[in-house]
Design a protein around this motif. Structure first.
Motif, short mmCIF file in Angstrom:
data_model
loop_
_atom_site.label_atom_id
_atom_site.label_comp_id
_atom_site.label_asym_id
_atom_site.label_seq_id
_atom_site.Cartn_x
_atom_site.Cartn_y
_atom_site.Cartn_z
N ASN A 138 3.56 -9.73 -6.55
CA ASN A 138 2.36 -9.76 -5.75
C ASN A 138 2.59 -9.11 -4.38
O ASN A 138 3.66 -9.21 -3.80
CB ASN A 138 1.89 -11.20 -5.56
CG ASN A 138 0.51 -11.28 -4.94
OD1 ASN A 138 -0.32 -10.39 -5.12
ND2 ASN A 138 0.25 -12.32 -4.19
N ASN A 139 1.56 -8.47 -3.91
CA ASN A 139 1.55 -7.86 -2.58
C ASN A 139 0.65 -8.71 -1.68
O ASN A 139 -0.51 -8.91 -2.02
CB ASN A 139 0.99 -6.44 -2.71
CG ASN A 139 0.89 -5.70 -1.40
OD1 ASN A 139 1.41 -6.14 -0.38
ND2 ASN A 139 0.22 -4.56 -1.42
N PRO A 140 1.15 -9.29 -0.59
CA PRO A 140 2.34 -8.89 0.17
C PRO A 140 3.57 -9.79 0.00
O PRO A 140 4.58 -9.55 0.65
CB PRO A 140 1.84 -9.00 1.60
CG PRO A 140 0.94 -10.19 1.58
CD PRO A 140 0.25 -10.13 0.24
N THR A 141 3.51 -10.84 -0.81
CA THR A 141 4.60 -11.81 -0.80
C THR A 141 5.83 -11.35 -1.57
O THR A 141 6.93 -11.80 -1.29
CB THR A 141 4.14 -13.15 -1.39
OG1 THR A 141 3.78 -12.96 -2.77
CG2 THR A 141 2.95 -13.71 -0.60
N GLY A 142 5.64 -10.49 -2.58
CA GLY A 142 6.75 -10.08 -3.43
C GLY A 142 7.02 -11.05 -4.56
O GLY A 142 7.98 -10.87 -5.32
N ALA A 143 6.17 -12.08 -4.72
CA ALA A 143 6.40 -13.10 -5.76
C ALA A 143 6.09 -12.54 -7.15
O ALA A 143 5.11 -11.82 -7.35
CB ALA A 143 5.53 -14.32 -5.49
N PRO A 157 11.46 -14.91 -1.15
CA PRO A 157 12.09 -14.23 -2.28
C PRO A 157 11.19 -13.10 -2.79
O PRO A 157 10.00 -13.31 -3.00
CB PRO A 157 12.23 -15.34 -3.33
CG PRO A 157 12.21 -16.61 -2.55
CD PRO A 157 11.30 -16.36 -1.39
N SER A 158 11.75 -11.91 -2.95
CA SER A 158 10.94 -10.76 -3.33
C SER A 158 11.48 -10.11 -4.59
O SER A 158 12.70 -9.98 -4.78
CB SER A 158 10.94 -9.73 -2.20
OG SER A 158 10.26 -8.56 -2.59
#
Length: 362
Positions: A161-166, A293-294
């Motif tokens: 996901n953008n922006p979290t990087g999940a 965490p990304s």
């Protein structure tokens, strides 16, 4: 005699639904080092670059292929699909816009987990659809119950996901596909960095469109090459909505060169991005920060007064993307990953910028 025209705020024949549709404007002034857009900061693949430089003039003076059939074959081989399950477009944005137009009836619901790609509510409004954003859960997974409760015609998810990087869990994706009343869009713009994909699921069902791009891992953002994978009937309707000649000839030939000859380069630089992402995360943790965490080629770092830090960074010649008030995160800074020498420059500017904002001794 020329009669001066009086300016009008809104034309009488303009569509009313466009009144509250903003132009996309991230307000980015040029800087020496820009880490805002998550593209490939190592450059473009070598054979692709040579193809671009040596492209025959005839490729430019004539129209491109109608629906990029040759590129579809190469992309199908890359993702493990068949060409009849591929649709291409002018970037993944074009695919998303065309797909909303293909499957959304006027006034129907587009539901998305938030935070996520900022263009989704804009595309929904542009196409006369009703956008509903559902805040993600504290573990940065989508709130599936709440998303499904909106009874969406289109349900959008992004993984990583953008922006979290999940990275979204496979079980969550499978449940959404199983229970959604309409079409599911799964945006996998950063899938190469995560090493996982739901393309195999798109091969098994008729309501999942997996959307990909060559702007990130492949380093072709300026050429705007997007594509999607789904059931043949699904991608055919997107193709109808998109229309012919939407992928320019130069972009198609360069993308073909990258897929056929540059995959070793792409994979090596994906691995470098992952290594440097983790190295940058460690450097930020050493400074007392806690990056999320990304699984992508960027880090999202919770950071008090992130907008001010972003402005201070620009004053030092570096740009990263601030996100004020992210759910379950607060203010944060998103930092694209690239060669380590660039990240070293970022860290030096970051130290100066945080000292400026927080009043610390640098």
């Amino acid at each position: 005699m020329t009669v001066p025209m009086e300016p009008r705020d809104r034309l009488a024949f303009a569509r009313a639904l466009y009144d509250d549709v903003p132009l996309y404007d991230p307000k980015r002034s040029p800087v020496a080092l820009d880490l805002t857009d998550n593209t490939n900061l190592w450059g473009m693949p070598p054979v692709a670059e040579r193809t671009l430089r040596e492209l025959p003039v005839a490729r430019i003076t004539r129209y491109p292929s109608l629906y990029a059939a040759e590129l579809k074959e190469a992309l199908a081989a890359f993702v493990g699909a068949t060409p009849d399950r591929l649709v291409t477009g002018c970037g993944s944005d074009d695919i998303l816009d065309s797909a909303m137009r293909a499957f959304g009836e006027p006034g129907s619901v587009v539901a998305s987990s938030e935070p996520s790609f900022a263009m989704i509510p804009i595309f929904a409004r542009m196409n006369g659809l009703q956008y509903v954003g559902i805040t993600e859960l504290p573990d940065h997974q989508p709130d599936i119950d709440a998303l499904l409760a909106t009874k969406p015609r289109i349900l959008y998810l992004c993984s990583p996901n953008n922006p979290t990087g999940a990275l979204l869990s496979r079980s969550a994706i499978e449940r959404v596909v199983r229970e959604a009343p309409g079409v599911v869009f799964l945006d996998e713009a950063y899938a190469e960095f995560a090493g996982v994909s739901a393309v195999d699921l798109a091969m098994q069902v008729d309501n999942l469109l997996v959307i990909r791009t060559m702007s990130k891992a492949f380093g072709l953002a300026g050429l705007r090459v997007g594509y999607a994978i789904g059931a043949p009937s699904l991608v055919r309707d997107v193709e109808k909505s998109r229309g012919p000649y939407k992928l320019n000839a130069m972009a198609e030939q360069v993308a073909l060169a990258a897929l056929r000859h540059d995959m070793a380069w792409v994979k090596a630089h994906v691995a470098l991005a992952v290594t440097n992402r983790d190295r940058l995360a460690a450097a930020l943790r050493d400074r007392g920060y806690a990056p999320l965490p990304s699984h992508a080629n960027y880090l999202c770092v919770p950071l008090a007064r992130a907008v001010e830090v972003g402005q201070a960074l620009r004053a030092h010649g570096v740009a990263a993307r601030p996100f004020p008030g992210l759910p379950h995160v607060g203010d944060a800074l998103r930092i694209s990953v690239g060669p380590w020498e660039l990240l070293t420059q970022f860290l030096a500017a970051f130290d100066d910028a945080t000292a400026d904002v927080y009043g610390w001794a640098s």
